[in-house]
Design an enzyme around this catalytic site. Structure first.
Site, PDB file in Angstrom:
ATOM      1  N   LEU A 141       0.867  -1.171   0.000  1.00  0.00           N
ATOM      2  CA  LEU A 141       0.000   0.000   0.000  1.00  0.00           C
ATOM      3  C   LEU A 141       0.904   1.222   0.000  1.00  0.00           C
ATOM      4  O   LEU A 141       2.002   1.196   0.569  1.00  0.00           O
ATOM      5  CB  LEU A 141      -0.897   0.030   1.247  1.00  0.00           C
ATOM      6  CG  LEU A 141      -1.990  -1.039   1.371  1.00  0.00           C
ATOM      7  CD1 LEU A 141      -2.707  -0.887   2.705  1.00  0.00           C
ATOM      8  CD2 LEU A 141      -2.989  -0.942   0.226  1.00  0.00           C
ATOM      9  N   ASP A 142       0.458   2.294  -0.642  1.00  0.00           N
ATOM     10  CA  ASP A 142       1.234   3.531  -0.618  1.00  0.00           C
ATOM     11  C   ASP A 142       1.412   4.010   0.821  1.00  0.00           C
ATOM     12  O   ASP A 142       0.591   3.701   1.696  1.00  0.00           O
ATOM     13  CB  ASP A 142       0.536   4.612  -1.437  1.00  0.00           C
ATOM     14  CG  ASP A 142       0.426   4.258  -2.907  1.00  0.00           C
ATOM     15  OD1 ASP A 142       1.257   3.461  -3.381  1.00  0.00           O
ATOM     16  OD2 ASP A 142      -0.492   4.778  -3.567  1.00  0.00           O
ATOM     17  N   LYS A 143       2.438   4.799   1.044  1.00  0.00           N
ATOM     18  CA  LYS A 143       2.762   5.288   2.390  1.00  0.00           C
ATOM     19  C   LYS A 143       1.547   5.892   3.091  1.00  0.00           C
ATOM     20  O   LYS A 143       1.289   5.617   4.261  1.00  0.00           O
ATOM     21  CB  LYS A 143       3.882   6.322   2.296  1.00  0.00           C
ATOM     22  CG  LYS A 143       4.261   6.955   3.640  1.00  0.00           C
ATOM     23  CD  LYS A 143       5.360   7.985   3.473  1.00  0.00           C
ATOM     24  CE  LYS A 143       5.693   8.642   4.802  1.00  0.00           C
ATOM     25  NZ  LYS A 143       6.766   9.671   4.656  1.00  0.00           N
ATOM     26  N   ARG A 240      -5.597   5.698  -7.632  1.00  0.00           N
ATOM     27  CA  ARG A 240      -5.311   7.133  -7.688  1.00  0.00           C
ATOM     28  C   ARG A 240      -5.214   7.624  -9.139  1.00  0.00           C
ATOM     29  O   ARG A 240      -5.784   8.658  -9.498  1.00  0.00           O
ATOM     30  CB  ARG A 240      -4.021   7.436  -6.925  1.00  0.00           C
ATOM     31  CG  ARG A 240      -4.099   7.089  -5.444  1.00  0.00           C
ATOM     32  CD  ARG A 240      -2.736   7.081  -4.780  1.00  0.00           C
ATOM     33  NE  ARG A 240      -2.122   8.398  -4.807  1.00  0.00           N
ATOM     34  CZ  ARG A 240      -0.868   8.633  -4.431  1.00  0.00           C
ATOM     35  NH1 ARG A 240      -0.083   7.637  -4.045  1.00  0.00           N
ATOM     36  NH2 ARG A 240      -0.379   9.855  -4.470  1.00  0.00           N
TER      37      ARG A 240
END
Length: 318
Positions: A141-143, A240
């Site tokens: 998962l992105d930060k 996104r």
């Protein structure tokens, strides 16, 4: 923190007519299918996986009645540091973990983030994870994205989960808040790859990898929409980029969100809430996969994090 004990794996299998004439590495992949082909080749080369007690090359042809014997000691996969970082464990057994990742936590050490990551936390709380590739992390998962991640605790589970991700049998559902009022859900089927001018970004490009995102409307507001997204593929920044490409950028997205926009007549409270929301409004809420050992369905849920719940409350009040 206790020191991990070395894990020794032992297996043996007699070759049948179905494997007769196969290469050693091909037969091993059939009979020891819980391990990856790369790992089996490594063990053949090291002499940990033998044919009738002898070390042979991976391309040697095997015969019916011969025996494959495996005795290997798992080795640490990297020189990472264990760090006492709290983990929110949603599900745990001897084969898998499911973690609810908070915003701000990087998943894996990389340039710019050498430590302080989920991987470092896993090594502290579960020292034996050092014997699993990437400490058992099979997806990311992105930060600044919150929510559920599955982590393998054994090589068998790692191999199984990687294959489930490849064959798209893992279900991942996300909550997101986007700018704009959607009339209905839909599907974005658009290939993703590196942005042609900014290598740090992803973009919809004709020569990219296939990427499919399904989305549906949960709740509409005066200038925003709460949606749920389900992934068929797991490309970097997929939701996104796809939503931005369709004209529905995620609230707070610093890379793909564009300029900050307010709905007509927005109150100061809402304006402040939108200005202060410092990350993309994206949360991995539901995760479903087949248990690597039992074959039973594992389904996990993670409630909305406080910041997204508060943002939705503020949008409702408008």
């Amino acid at each position: 923190m206790t020191e991990p004990t070395a894990e020794i794996i032992e297996r043996e299998a007699q070759l049948t007519r179905e494997e007769h004439g196969m290469r050693m590495d091909q037969a091993a992949a059939v009979l020891f299918s819980e391990f990856s082909r790369e790992r089996l080749k490594q063990w053949i080369g090291e002499g940990a996986l033998t044919l009738d007690g002898k070390t042979v090359k991976p391309k040697v042809k095997v015969l019916v009645g011969q025996w494959l014997r495996l005795k290997a000691t798992l080795q640490a996969e990297g020189e990472w540091v264990a760090q006492d970082i709290p983990l929110d464990v949603v599900y745990e057994d001897d084969s898998v973990l499911v973690i609810n990742k908070p915003a701000g936590l990087v998943v894996h050490p990389a340039a710019g983030n050498p430590d302080g990551t989920l991987l470092n936390a896993l090594l502290h709380h579960y020292p034996a994870q050092e014997n699993i590739p990437r400490a058992g992390i099979v997806h990311r998962l992105d930060k600044e994205t919150t929510g559920l991640m599955v982590v393998a605790r054994t090589l068998e589970a790692h191999h199984s989960l990687i294959n489930q991700l490849k064959d798209k049998s893992v279900t991942r559902e996300y909550d997101a808040v986007v700018v704009g009022v959607m009339t209905a859900g839909g599907t974005v089927d658009a290939p993703l790859g590196r942005h042609p001018k900014d290598r740090k970004r992803q973009a919809v490009v004709s020569n990219g990898k296939p990427a499919v995102t399904h989305f549906r409307v949960v709740e509409r507001f005066s200038g925003h929409t709460h949606i749920r997204c389900q992934l068929e593929t797991g490309r970097t920044h997929q939701i996104r980029v796809h939503m931005s490409h369709e004209g529905w950028p995620l609230v707070g997205d610093p890379v793909y969100g564009g300029r900050l926009r307010f709905p007509p007549g927005a109150s100061e409270t809402l304006r402040d809430a939108l200005k202060d929301f410092g990350r993309q409004a994206l949360h991995a809420r539901r995760l479903r996969f087949e248990h690597p050992v039992t074959g039973e369905e594992v389904m996990c849920h993670a409630p909305l994090p406080d910041d997204m719940a508060q943002l939705l409350d503020c949008l409702r009040e408008e």
